[in-house]
Design an enzyme around this catalytic site. Structure first.
Site, PDB file in Angstrom:
ATOM      1  N   LYS A  13      39.286  28.530  22.679  1.00  0.00           N
ATOM      2  CA  LYS A  13      40.717  28.468  22.321  1.00  0.00           C
ATOM      3  C   LYS A  13      40.911  27.844  20.934  1.00  0.00           C
ATOM      4  O   LYS A  13      41.645  28.375  20.116  1.00  0.00           O
ATOM      5  CB  LYS A  13      41.495  27.616  23.352  1.00  0.00           C
ATOM      6  CG  LYS A  13      41.382  28.120  24.776  1.00  0.00           C
ATOM      7  CD  LYS A  13      42.255  27.307  25.727  1.00  0.00           C
ATOM      8  CE  LYS A  13      41.859  25.853  25.870  1.00  0.00           C
ATOM      9  NZ  LYS A  13      40.568  25.640  26.561  1.00  0.00           N
ATOM     10  N   ARG A  90      48.893  23.335  31.161  1.00  0.00           N
ATOM     11  CA  ARG A  90      47.717  23.274  32.034  1.00  0.00           C
ATOM     12  C   ARG A  90      48.112  23.137  33.500  1.00  0.00           C
ATOM     13  O   ARG A  90      47.230  23.077  34.352  1.00  0.00           O
ATOM     14  CB  ARG A  90      46.863  22.074  31.655  1.00  0.00           C
ATOM     15  CG  ARG A  90      45.718  22.380  30.693  1.00  0.00           C
ATOM     16  CD  ARG A  90      45.061  21.038  30.389  1.00  0.00           C
ATOM     17  NE  ARG A  90      43.690  21.089  30.017  1.00  0.00           N
ATOM     18  CZ  ARG A  90      43.240  20.990  28.768  1.00  0.00           C
ATOM     19  NH1 ARG A  90      44.072  20.959  27.767  1.00  0.00           N
ATOM     20  NH2 ARG A  90      41.953  20.938  28.529  1.00  0.00           N
ATOM     21  N   ARG A 129      28.307  21.296  21.327  1.00  0.00           N
ATOM     22  CA  ARG A 129      29.237  21.445  20.198  1.00  0.00           C
ATOM     23  C   ARG A 129      29.549  20.141  19.484  1.00  0.00           C
ATOM     24  O   ARG A 129      29.527  19.073  20.061  1.00  0.00           O
ATOM     25  CB  ARG A 129      30.517  22.151  20.637  1.00  0.00           C
ATOM     26  CG  ARG A 129      31.546  21.291  21.298  1.00  0.00           C
ATOM     27  CD  ARG A 129      32.810  22.095  21.592  1.00  0.00           C
ATOM     28  NE  ARG A 129      33.630  21.404  22.563  1.00  0.00           N
ATOM     29  CZ  ARG A 129      34.720  21.898  23.101  1.00  0.00           C
ATOM     30  NH1 ARG A 129      35.132  23.115  22.804  1.00  0.00           N
ATOM     31  NH2 ARG A 129      35.419  21.193  23.971  1.00  0.00           N
ATOM     32  N   ARG A 163      32.695  15.083  20.889  1.00  0.00           N
ATOM     33  CA  ARG A 163      33.745  14.522  21.739  1.00  0.00           C
ATOM     34  C   ARG A 163      33.129  13.712  22.880  1.00  0.00           C
ATOM     35  O   ARG A 163      32.114  14.112  23.452  1.00  0.00           O
ATOM     36  CB  ARG A 163      34.588  15.655  22.315  1.00  0.00           C
ATOM     37  CG  ARG A 163      35.595  16.182  21.334  1.00  0.00           C
ATOM     38  CD  ARG A 163      36.282  17.413  21.813  1.00  0.00           C
ATOM     39  NE  ARG A 163      36.762  17.355  23.188  1.00  0.00           N
ATOM     40  CZ  ARG A 163      37.560  18.255  23.726  1.00  0.00           C
ATOM     41  NH1 ARG A 163      37.982  19.285  22.990  1.00  0.00           N
ATOM     42  NH2 ARG A 163      37.943  18.164  24.973  1.00  0.00           N
ATOM     43  N   ARG A 174      36.252  18.608  34.307  1.00  0.00           N
ATOM     44  CA  ARG A 174      37.280  19.375  33.581  1.00  0.00           C
ATOM     45  C   ARG A 174      37.374  20.797  34.137  1.00  0.00           C
ATOM     46  O   ARG A 174      38.468  21.360  34.235  1.00  0.00           O
ATOM     47  CB  ARG A 174      36.945  19.406  32.077  1.00  0.00           C
ATOM     48  CG  ARG A 174      37.268  18.072  31.390  1.00  0.00           C
ATOM     49  CD  ARG A 174      36.430  17.841  30.159  1.00  0.00           C
ATOM     50  NE  ARG A 174      36.775  18.671  29.033  1.00  0.00           N
ATOM     51  CZ  ARG A 174      35.945  18.909  27.993  1.00  0.00           C
ATOM     52  NH1 ARG A 174      34.730  18.390  27.973  1.00  0.00           N
ATOM     53  NH2 ARG A 174      36.339  19.664  27.011  1.00  0.00           N
TER      54      ARG A 174
HETATM   55  P1  AMP Z   1      41.222  19.631  25.296  1.00  0.00           P
HETATM   56  O1  AMP Z   1      40.943  19.185  23.906  1.00  0.00           O
HETATM   57  O2  AMP Z   1      42.311  20.649  25.374  1.00  0.00           O
HETATM   58  O3  AMP Z   1      39.977  20.061  26.029  1.00  0.00           O
HETATM   59  O4  AMP Z   1      41.779  18.350  26.082  1.00  0.00           O
HETATM   60  C1  AMP Z   1      40.992  17.180  26.235  1.00  0.00           C
HETATM   61  C2  AMP Z   1      41.568  16.325  27.360  1.00  0.00           C
HETATM   62  O5  AMP Z   1      42.911  15.930  27.047  1.00  0.00           O
HETATM   63  C3  AMP Z   1      41.683  17.013  28.716  1.00  0.00           C
HETATM   64  O6  AMP Z   1      40.471  16.989  29.451  1.00  0.00           O
HETATM   65  C4  AMP Z   1      42.781  16.178  29.365  1.00  0.00           C
HETATM   66  O7  AMP Z   1      42.302  14.914  29.784  1.00  0.00           O
HETATM   67  C5  AMP Z   1      43.729  15.943  28.195  1.00  0.00           C
HETATM   68  N1  AMP Z   1      44.726  17.043  28.052  1.00  0.00           N
HETATM   69  C6  AMP Z   1      44.846  17.896  27.004  1.00  0.00           C
HETATM   70  N2  AMP Z   1      45.860  18.744  27.193  1.00  0.00           N
HETATM   71  C7  AMP Z   1      46.386  18.435  28.403  1.00  0.00           C
HETATM   72  C8  AMP Z   1      47.455  18.981  29.175  1.00  0.00           C
HETATM   73  N3  AMP Z   1      48.171  20.020  28.731  1.00  0.00           N
HETATM   74  N4  AMP Z   1      47.708  18.416  30.376  1.00  0.00           N
HETATM   75  C9  AMP Z   1      47.027  17.363  30.827  1.00  0.00           C
HETATM   76  N5  AMP Z   1      45.986  16.811  30.167  1.00  0.00           N
HETATM   77  C10 AMP Z   1      45.673  17.335  28.952  1.00  0.00           C
END
Ligand code: AMP
Length: 216
Positions: A13, A90, A129, A163, A174
């Protein structure tokens, strides 16, 4: 044009969003990036979500809906190209909230692109990554290492980062969260006639071309 990029962690994404930002002047709204920025700057909210993120769980709907509302409501300079929602919504509650936020601004959701990738590929992608902290370019230990170890090919920075949640344990959690709480959005947007599915396992350029075709 406003679109959602939907897909499990590591589906691509962020990479596709960056390409759309460069090619179409769209504005990427990544709740993950916003939450990481809040952590880095040490805000109260950032401290509150840190442990939840590292454990691979979702932060509350209230927090992420607030972050997105702020962005949509502010008069964004890049607005003309439209928004790419990356990692948001999400949950079904977030999806409903996004619909309301866009409607309030007189905006429409044009397409939801699901990047579909199988779990084993995700583990391999995510655990290898790393990203340039300066320009955001994404690399991978095996499939796309930097040409010079420790130096970003694009901007020359040495600020390459992994990360905290890109390890196998967090990723499994996740993925569980994704299937339990986010995958229902596939049916939700299919029912609204917005869903397009792209095979995210293809080479990056092919994925990019299919995303472009999907959103027109
Ligand atoms: P991402 O970078 O999108 O993989 O997000 C990293 C982490 O941020 C996720 O594993 C969640 O803990 C939190 N997070 C990001 N976006 C959301 C969302 N829309 N709803 C809830 N938690 C989120």
């Amino acid at each position: 044009m406003n679109i959602i990029l939907l897909g499990a962690p590591g589906a691509g994404k962020g990479t596709q969003a960056r390409i759309l930002v460069e090619g179409r002047g769209m504005v990427q709204l990544s709740t993950g990036d916003m939450l990481r920025a809040a952590r880095t700057s040490g805000t109260e909210m950032g401290q509150k979500v840190a442990a939840i993120m590292d454990a691979g769980q979702l932060v509350t709907d209230e927090i992420v809906i607030g972050l997105i509302a702020e962005q949509i409501d502010s008069d964004h300079p890049g607005h003309a190209g439209g928004f790419i929602f990356d990692g948001f919504p999400r949950t079904l509650a977030q999806a409903d909230a996004l619909g309301d936020l866009l409607a309030r601004k007189g905006l429409a959701l044009d397409a939801v692109v699901e990047l579909r990738v199988d779990d084993e590929a995700l583990v391999e992608r995510v655990t290898g990554r790393y990203t340039c902290g300066q320009c955001g370019e994404v690399y991978h230990d095996r499939t796309k290492p930097t040409k010079v170890t420790g130096t970003c090919d694009v901007c020359g920075s040495h600020d390459l980062k992994r990360r905290a949640d890109d390890n196998e344990d967090s990723l499994r959690q996740r993925l569980l969260e994704y299937y339990k709480k986010t995958a229902p959005l596939i049916g939700y947007y299919h029912a609204k006639g917005k869903l397009k599915v792209v095979d995210g396992l293809q080479p990056m350029e092919k994925v990019t071309a299919e995303v472009a075709r999907a959103i027109g």
